[in-house]
Scaffold this motif. Sequence first.
Motif, PDB file in Angstrom:
ATOM      1  N   ILE A 263       1.229   9.292  -7.710  1.00 57.14           N
ATOM      2  CA  ILE A 263       0.150  10.272  -7.510  1.00 57.14           C
ATOM      3  C   ILE A 263      -0.906  10.150  -8.603  1.00 57.14           C
ATOM      4  CG2 ILE A 263       1.724  11.886  -6.378  1.00 57.14           C
ATOM      5  CD1 ILE A 263       1.714  13.540  -8.956  1.00 57.14           C
ATOM      6  N   TRP A 264      -0.780   9.185  -9.499  1.00 62.36           N
ATOM      7  CA  TRP A 264      -1.651   9.087 -10.666  1.00 62.36           C
ATOM      8  C   TRP A 264      -1.876   7.625 -11.014  1.00 62.36           C
ATOM      9  CZ3 TRP A 264      -4.589  11.517 -14.320  1.00 62.36           C
ATOM     10  CH2 TRP A 264      -4.725  10.921 -15.567  1.00 62.36           C
ATOM     11  N   GLY A 265      -3.098   7.321 -11.435  1.00 62.17           N
ATOM     12  CA  GLY A 265      -3.390   6.006 -11.985  1.00 62.17           C
ATOM     13  C   GLY A 265      -3.240   4.886 -10.973  1.00 62.17           C
ATOM     14  N   TYR A 266      -2.804   3.731 -11.474  1.00 63.04           N
ATOM     15  CA  TYR A 266      -2.687   2.555 -10.599  1.00 63.04           C
ATOM     16  C   TYR A 266      -1.678   2.782  -9.483  1.00 63.04           C
ATOM     17  CZ  TYR A 266       1.853   1.182 -12.495  1.00 63.04           C
ATOM     18  OH  TYR A 266       3.182   1.144 -12.824  1.00 63.04           O
ATOM     19  N   THR A 267      -0.691   3.653  -9.717  1.00 64.42           N
ATOM     20  CA  THR A 267       0.338   3.865  -8.706  1.00 64.42           C
ATOM     21  C   THR A 267      -0.205   4.559  -7.463  1.00 64.42           C
ATOM     22  OG1 THR A 267       1.014   6.017  -9.622  1.00 64.42           O
ATOM     23  CG2 THR A 267       2.087   4.059 -10.519  1.00 64.42           C
ATOM     24  N   TYR A 268      -1.325   5.269  -7.624  1.00 65.66           N
ATOM     25  CA  TYR A 268      -1.930   5.923  -6.459  1.00 65.66           C
ATOM     26  C   TYR A 268      -2.260   4.907  -5.369  1.00 65.66           C
ATOM     27  CZ  TYR A 268      -5.774   7.708  -3.582  1.00 65.66           C
ATOM     28  OH  TYR A 268      -6.593   8.025  -2.523  1.00 65.66           O
ATOM     29  N   PHE A 269      -2.644   3.710  -5.766  1.00 64.17           N
ATOM     30  CA  PHE A 269      -3.018   2.700  -4.778  1.00 64.17           C
ATOM     31  C   PHE A 269      -1.810   2.211  -3.987  1.00 64.17           C
ATOM     32  CE2 PHE A 269      -6.265   2.553  -8.126  1.00 64.17           C
ATOM     33  CZ  PHE A 269      -7.380   2.847  -7.361  1.00 64.17           C
ATOM     34  N   PHE A 270      -0.611   2.284  -4.577  1.00 63.68           N
ATOM     35  CA  PHE A 270       0.608   1.995  -3.824  1.00 63.68           C
ATOM     36  C   PHE A 270       0.752   3.007  -2.688  1.00 63.68           C
ATOM     37  CE2 PHE A 270       1.340  -0.448  -7.520  1.00 63.68           C
ATOM     38  CZ  PHE A 270       2.402  -1.312  -7.296  1.00 63.68           C
ATOM     39  N   ARG A 271       0.548   4.284  -3.010  1.00 64.43           N
ATOM     40  CA  ARG A 271       0.668   5.321  -1.984  1.00 64.43           C
ATOM     41  C   ARG A 271      -0.424   5.171  -0.934  1.00 64.43           C
ATOM     42  NH1 ARG A 271       3.434   9.858  -1.424  1.00 64.43           N
ATOM     43  NH2 ARG A 271       4.250   9.682  -3.551  1.00 64.43           N
ATOM     44  N   LEU A 272      -1.651   4.915  -1.375  1.00 64.89           N
ATOM     45  CA  LEU A 272      -2.753   4.773  -0.428  1.00 64.89           C
ATOM     46  C   LEU A 272      -2.495   3.618   0.527  1.00 64.89           C
ATOM     47  CD1 LEU A 272      -5.520   5.934   0.312  1.00 64.89           C
ATOM     48  CD2 LEU A 272      -6.550   4.268  -1.238  1.00 64.89           C
ATOM     49  N   LEU A 273      -1.944   2.527  -0.003  1.00 62.36           N
ATOM     50  CA  LEU A 273      -1.619   1.379   0.843  1.00 62.36           C
ATOM     51  C   LEU A 273      -0.597   1.760   1.907  1.00 62.36           C
ATOM     52  CD1 LEU A 273      -1.956  -1.700   1.320  1.00 62.36           C
ATOM     53  CD2 LEU A 273      -0.039  -2.041  -0.259  1.00 62.36           C
ATOM     54  N   SER A 274       0.418   2.520   1.503  1.00 62.84           N
ATOM     55  CA  SER A 274       1.455   2.918   2.467  1.00 62.84           C
ATOM     56  C   SER A 274       0.909   3.894   3.506  1.00 62.84           C
ATOM     57  CB  SER A 274       2.639   3.538   1.725  1.00 62.84           C
ATOM     58  OG  SER A 274       2.302   4.810   1.201  1.00 62.84           O
ATOM     59  N   VAL A 275      -0.124   4.667   3.152  1.00 62.86           N
ATOM     60  CA  VAL A 275      -0.721   5.605   4.094  1.00 62.86           C
ATOM     61  C   VAL A 275      -1.605   4.876   5.094  1.00 62.86           C
ATOM     62  CG1 VAL A 275      -2.374   7.508   4.312  1.00 62.86           C
ATOM     63  CG2 VAL A 275      -0.615   7.588   2.539  1.00 62.86           C
ATOM     64  N   LEU A 276      -2.400   3.945   4.594  1.00 59.44           N
ATOM     65  CA  LEU A 276      -3.341   3.235   5.459  1.00 59.44           C
ATOM     66  C   LEU A 276      -2.656   2.195   6.330  1.00 59.44           C
ATOM     67  CD1 LEU A 276      -6.296   2.756   2.936  1.00 59.44           C
ATOM     68  CD2 LEU A 276      -6.043   4.502   4.704  1.00 59.44           C
ATOM     69  N   ARG A 277      -1.578   1.615   5.776  1.00 60.60           N
ATOM     70  CA  ARG A 277      -0.819   0.595   6.508  1.00 60.60           C
ATOM     71  C   ARG A 277       0.665   0.941   6.439  1.00 60.60           C
ATOM     72  NH1 ARG A 277      -2.913  -4.652   6.872  1.00 60.60           N
ATOM     73  NH2 ARG A 277      -0.875  -5.119   7.794  1.00 60.60           N
ATOM     74  N   THR A 278       1.156   1.595   7.458  1.00 57.53           N
ATOM     75  CA  THR A 278       2.557   2.028   7.429  1.00 57.53           C
ATOM     76  C   THR A 278       3.522   0.851   7.389  1.00 57.53           C
ATOM     77  OG1 THR A 278       2.524   2.168   9.849  1.00 57.53           O
ATOM     78  CG2 THR A 278       2.079   4.196   8.613  1.00 57.53           C
ATOM     79  N   ASP A 279       3.066  -0.329   7.781  1.00 54.29           N
ATOM     80  CA  ASP A 279       3.931  -1.513   7.729  1.00 54.29           C
ATOM     81  C   ASP A 279       3.986  -2.100   6.321  1.00 54.29           C
ATOM     82  OD1 ASP A 279       1.168  -2.118   8.138  1.00 54.29           O
ATOM     83  OD2 ASP A 279       1.702  -4.214   8.488  1.00 54.29           O
ATOM     84  N   LEU A 280       3.196  -1.521   5.388  1.00 53.71           N
ATOM     85  CA  LEU A 280       3.189  -2.009   4.008  1.00 53.71           C
ATOM     86  C   LEU A 280       3.720  -0.929   3.057  1.00 53.71           C
ATOM     87  CD1 LEU A 280      -0.248  -3.892   3.913  1.00 53.71           C
ATOM     88  CD2 LEU A 280       2.039  -4.879   4.112  1.00 53.71           C
ATOM     89  N   ALA A 281       4.791  -0.279   3.454  1.00 50.81           N
ATOM     90  CA  ALA A 281       5.392   0.771   2.634  1.00 50.81           C
ATOM     91  C   ALA A 281       6.368   0.224   1.602  1.00 50.81           C
ATOM     92  CB  ALA A 281       6.102   1.788   3.522  1.00 50.81           C
ATOM     93  N   ALA A 282       6.684  -1.057   1.682  1.00 46.83           N
ATOM     94  CA  ALA A 282       7.683  -1.630   0.775  1.00 46.83           C
ATOM     95  C   ALA A 282       7.280  -1.531  -0.697  1.00 46.83           C
ATOM     96  CB  ALA A 282       7.972  -3.083   1.159  1.00 46.83           C
ATOM     97  N   PRO A 283       6.013  -1.784  -1.077  1.00 43.61           N
ATOM     98  CA  PRO A 283       5.652  -1.651  -2.505  1.00 43.61           C
ATOM     99  C   PRO A 283       5.891  -0.248  -3.052  1.00 43.61           C
ATOM    100  CG  PRO A 283       3.976  -2.899  -1.342  1.00 43.61           C
ATOM    101  CD  PRO A 283       4.899  -2.351  -0.296  1.00 43.61           C
ATOM    102  N   LEU A 284       5.603   0.788  -2.247  1.00 45.36           N
ATOM    103  CA  LEU A 284       5.846   2.151  -2.703  1.00 45.36           C
ATOM    104  C   LEU A 284       7.336   2.411  -2.841  1.00 45.36           C
ATOM    105  CD1 LEU A 284       4.852   4.971  -3.419  1.00 45.36           C
ATOM    106  CD2 LEU A 284       4.843   5.520  -0.975  1.00 45.36           C
ATOM    107  N   ALA A 285       8.124   1.928  -1.912  1.00 48.27           N
ATOM    108  CA  ALA A 285       9.572   2.100  -2.001  1.00 48.27           C
ATOM    109  C   ALA A 285      10.123   1.411  -3.248  1.00 48.27           C
ATOM    110  CB  ALA A 285      10.238   1.540  -0.747  1.00 48.27           C
ATOM    111  N   TRP A 286       9.573   0.249  -3.572  1.00 50.89           N
ATOM    112  CA  TRP A 286      10.000  -0.461  -4.789  1.00 50.89           C
ATOM    113  C   TRP A 286       9.646   0.357  -6.026  1.00 50.89           C
ATOM    114  CZ3 TRP A 286       7.726  -2.123  -9.237  1.00 50.89           C
ATOM    115  CH2 TRP A 286       8.450  -3.031 -10.019  1.00 50.89           C
TER     116      TRP A 286
END
Length: 425
Positions: A263-286
């Motif tokens: 929810i903060w900093g560079y990690t926010y982009f992991f979440r945004l990626l998982s929201v925009l592309r549900t097939d790319l949720a693996a980075p957030l899970a990692w």
Amino acid sequence: MSGPLLLSAVWVLALLGAFWYLHRAPPPATRPPGRALLTVAAVALAARLIPNLLLPVGAGYDIESYWIVGGLVLQGEEIYDSPETVDRYPYLPLQMYWSGLARWVAEAASLPFVKIARLAPIAADVGIALLLFLSLRRTCSTAVALQGGLLYSVNPVPVLVCAYHGQFDAIPALCILLALYFLRASSLSAGAWLGLGILAKSWPALALPSLLVGVGRWKGRLIPLGAAVAVPLAGIALYTSLFDADLTVLLREAVGYNRGIAIWGYTYFFRLLSVLRTDLAAPLAWLVQYGRYLTLAALSLVWLVRARKEPPAAGILTILVAFFAVTHAFAIQYLMWVVPFAILTQQHRWLRRYTLGALAYMFLAYYTLILANHVTQLLPWPQADWLIIMPAGLPAWLVVVAWATSRLVGNAQEAPQQRPRAGLL
């Protein structure tokens, strides 16, 4: 927006104006140290007690958590294994006793619980302002020390955390400052104070390596290290004996806490990626699974490269700023951590930038979500969080990235009004 919320918002902006003026103005005229200390106390108290009286609410989830925990304490029931406190008390057993006392006082006197619960963090925050004055007075003039105490007193970031939100990060921050203050006189006392801070919240453990740097020989470092470990262990032992608690459950809840991810900093982009592309949720899970190890590895590198070479207070500031730059998990109350150490080390220029970025984020979050939920009038939840609240923290994060970079490359020093002598700063 209700009348109390509007008045409290105006108060925040007035504090920002006072903070900015104090930064730009020369140090106040010299006055007797006792009178200067009373000035700091009066300003710090007014800055916090006025919004505490104005605001009938705090952070709803946190205040409700304190109410529930306080009730369990008064009933003598185990906290960590209760179904009522799932995800509500991820701390070692210290703050719970204040929650119990605050609930008892509120019920006995028919007073709003939130206004009683905020008094402990307010008192600790005022203590920080006073201790900054006393610490700076050791190495600087009374005028410079007074300016430092007043800068903390009116800085809106810690005021929002303790007197608006109701979070208690001022308590562990005060314990770290007390550890630094007593380090020269008694390493045992310094370690005990740091241990008390760890018992309140886990993040003061980040200050332990730098605190040990202030003790000359390796053998001498065993004393503060032992005290810093013994105090939390004593607190845990006391709790388990009073409440007949399961030690493994306590440690799992307090040590295994891993929320507020992406929810903060560079990690926010992991979440945004998982929201925009549900097939790319693996980075957030990692990141959810391994992010803490990435954060610890980055902080270890910062320690080896820079912080271990700095005096204790400067080393603590470097680690905390680096934490904000690289952390995988975050909560908005963390933003007050660096403020006292920036003032103690006279990082005024960076503190100005940080305060503006942090306050912009906090103002939006508090007045559209935490104190009153208006953001969902613009977007439904959780889209409002993803697209409004979380991105608002990016400017503050960019400031700390630049600040951390400055400290790492060795350009962290500013020209203070009066350069302190070599020592803890």
